[in-house]
Enzyme design. Sequence first.
Site, PDB file in Angstrom:
ATOM      1  N   SER A 123       0.443  -5.915   5.632  1.00 36.82           N
ATOM      2  CA  SER A 123       0.642  -7.260   6.179  1.00 36.82           C
ATOM      3  C   SER A 123       0.142  -8.344   5.220  1.00 36.82           C
ATOM      4  O   SER A 123       0.765  -9.402   5.093  1.00 36.82           O
ATOM      5  CB  SER A 123      -0.055  -7.384   7.535  1.00 36.82           C
ATOM      6  OG  SER A 123      -1.427  -7.091   7.412  1.00 36.82           O
TER       7      SER A 123
ATOM      8  N   LYS B 294      -7.663   2.665   0.837  1.00 37.74           N
ATOM      9  CA  LYS B 294      -6.317   2.166   1.049  1.00 37.74           C
ATOM     10  C   LYS B 294      -5.452   3.280   1.644  1.00 37.74           C
ATOM     11  O   LYS B 294      -5.813   4.437   1.584  1.00 37.74           O
ATOM     12  CB  LYS B 294      -5.709   1.698  -0.283  1.00 37.74           C
ATOM     13  CG  LYS B 294      -6.392   0.444  -0.814  1.00 37.74           C
ATOM     14  CD  LYS B 294      -5.749  -0.093  -2.085  1.00 37.74           C
ATOM     15  CE  LYS B 294      -4.270  -0.183  -2.046  1.00 37.74           C
ATOM     16  NZ  LYS B 294      -3.725  -0.943  -0.901  1.00 37.74           N
ATOM     17  N   GLY B 295      -4.314   2.877   2.197  1.00 40.31           N
ATOM     18  CA  GLY B 295      -3.393   3.886   2.729  1.00 40.31           C
ATOM     19  C   GLY B 295      -3.168   3.783   4.219  1.00 40.31           C
ATOM     20  O   GLY B 295      -2.485   4.618   4.804  1.00 40.31           O
TER      21      GLY B 295
ATOM     22  N   GLU C 170       0.969   3.146  -4.436  1.00 33.26           N
ATOM     23  CA  GLU C 170       0.060   2.026  -4.756  1.00 33.26           C
ATOM     24  C   GLU C 170      -0.824   2.396  -5.950  1.00 33.26           C
ATOM     25  O   GLU C 170      -1.009   1.597  -6.881  1.00 33.26           O
ATOM     26  CB  GLU C 170      -0.810   1.691  -3.540  1.00 33.26           C
ATOM     27  CG  GLU C 170      -0.012   1.063  -2.402  1.00 33.26           C
ATOM     28  CD  GLU C 170      -0.805   0.905  -1.110  1.00 33.26           C
ATOM     29  OE1 GLU C 170      -0.375   0.093  -0.297  1.00 33.26           O
ATOM     30  OE2 GLU C 170      -1.821   1.576  -0.919  1.00 33.26           O
TER      31      GLU C 170
ATOM     32  N   LYS D 279     -12.639  -6.962   5.841  1.00 36.09           N
ATOM     33  CA  LYS D 279     -12.451  -5.727   5.053  1.00 36.09           C
ATOM     34  C   LYS D 279     -13.656  -5.424   4.152  1.00 36.09           C
ATOM     35  O   LYS D 279     -13.756  -4.332   3.603  1.00 36.09           O
ATOM     36  CB  LYS D 279     -11.190  -5.851   4.183  1.00 36.09           C
ATOM     37  CG  LYS D 279      -9.915  -6.223   4.931  1.00 36.09           C
ATOM     38  CD  LYS D 279      -9.423  -5.094   5.781  1.00 36.09           C
ATOM     39  CE  LYS D 279      -8.131  -5.389   6.521  1.00 36.09           C
ATOM     40  NZ  LYS D 279      -6.966  -5.570   5.696  1.00 36.09           N
TER      41      LYS D 279
HETATM   42  C1  5RP Z   1      -1.049   0.321   2.643  1.00 42.33           C
HETATM   43  C2  5RP Z   1      -2.366  -0.232   2.262  1.00 42.33           C
HETATM   44  C3  5RP Z   1      -2.680  -1.627   2.668  1.00 42.33           C
HETATM   45  O1  5RP Z   1      -3.023  -2.366   1.549  1.00 42.33           O
HETATM   46  C4  5RP Z   1      -3.830  -1.616   3.635  1.00 42.33           C
HETATM   47  O2  5RP Z   1      -3.495  -0.754   4.709  1.00 42.33           O
HETATM   48  C5  5RP Z   1      -4.138  -3.019   4.157  1.00 42.33           C
HETATM   49  O3  5RP Z   1      -3.088  -3.446   4.949  1.00 42.33           O
HETATM   50  P1  5RP Z   1      -3.126  -4.852   5.685  1.00 42.33           P
HETATM   51  O4  5RP Z   1      -2.975  -5.887   4.634  1.00 42.33           O
HETATM   52  O5  5RP Z   1      -1.926  -4.794   6.623  1.00 42.33           O
HETATM   53  O6  5RP Z   1      -4.426  -4.946   6.440  1.00 42.33           O
HETATM   54  O7  5RP Z   1      -3.184   0.395   1.636  1.00 42.33           O
HETATM   55  O8  5RP Z   1      -0.938   1.684   2.318  1.00 42.33           O
END
Ligand code: 5RP
Length: 222
Positions: A30, A94-95, A103, A121
């Site tokens: 997002s 991440k993930g 990524e 975060k």
């Molecule tokens: C996707 C990721 C995203 O960077 C992580 O989940 C953060 O997502 P968001 O910006 O929706 O909080 O690693 O695989």
Amino acid sequence: MTQDELKLAVAQAAIHYVVEGEIVGVGTGSTANFFIDELAKIKHKIKGAVASSEATAERLRGHGIAVFDLNQVEAMSVYIDGADEITAQGAMIKGGGAALTREKIVASVAKQFVCIADGSKLVNRLGRFPLPVEVIPMAQAVVARKLSAFGGEARLRLKDGVPLITDNGNYIIDMHGMQIEDPIALEAEINNIVGVVTVGLFAKQGADVCLLGTAEGVKTLK
Ligand code: 5RP
């Protein structure tokens, strides 16, 4: 400020890291989506992008931004992406969006990883967010048993009641309840398990810069 306003603020701040005339690496999620929408406003100034997921590629193309295959690209100045957790030292989980492998691959080509994240975060220690591990489907059970030895609970990620399939045709195991004291060592150990494609720890090569969205404005951690 809402979480979306914080994500928009860091996405706008990240535009300053985009190098004119070049190809930019683009993450998934997002926060990355906010960045893609900002990138569209300066698309005439860049050559194009490399996407870290099919979803990101689709959004980039939807804005008329050229999407390059990574095999056509030798170097990139910057890779811009979100994170599920990040420490002040730049180590990340991440993930959450299941795109961790692509990524990590795209990030490995870039000179600089700029992480964009809302303030929620930032953590002192990684592990409250379940640690994603992409696995070859036939190895799911054996890898889950081996991962459990690290102290967490291994759960296969499901979507609509069936295993979620990544862009690479694999499964994701999420490790709940991990106490991650040494992210660099754990990243290497998990990546060494046969059947693991990638672990969602980005510690050996973490973020070079973190743009953190807070109520006081965007903070830059280096
Ligand atoms: C996707 C990721 C995203 O960077 C992580 O989940 C953060 O997502 P968001 O910006 O929706 O909080 O690693 O695989």
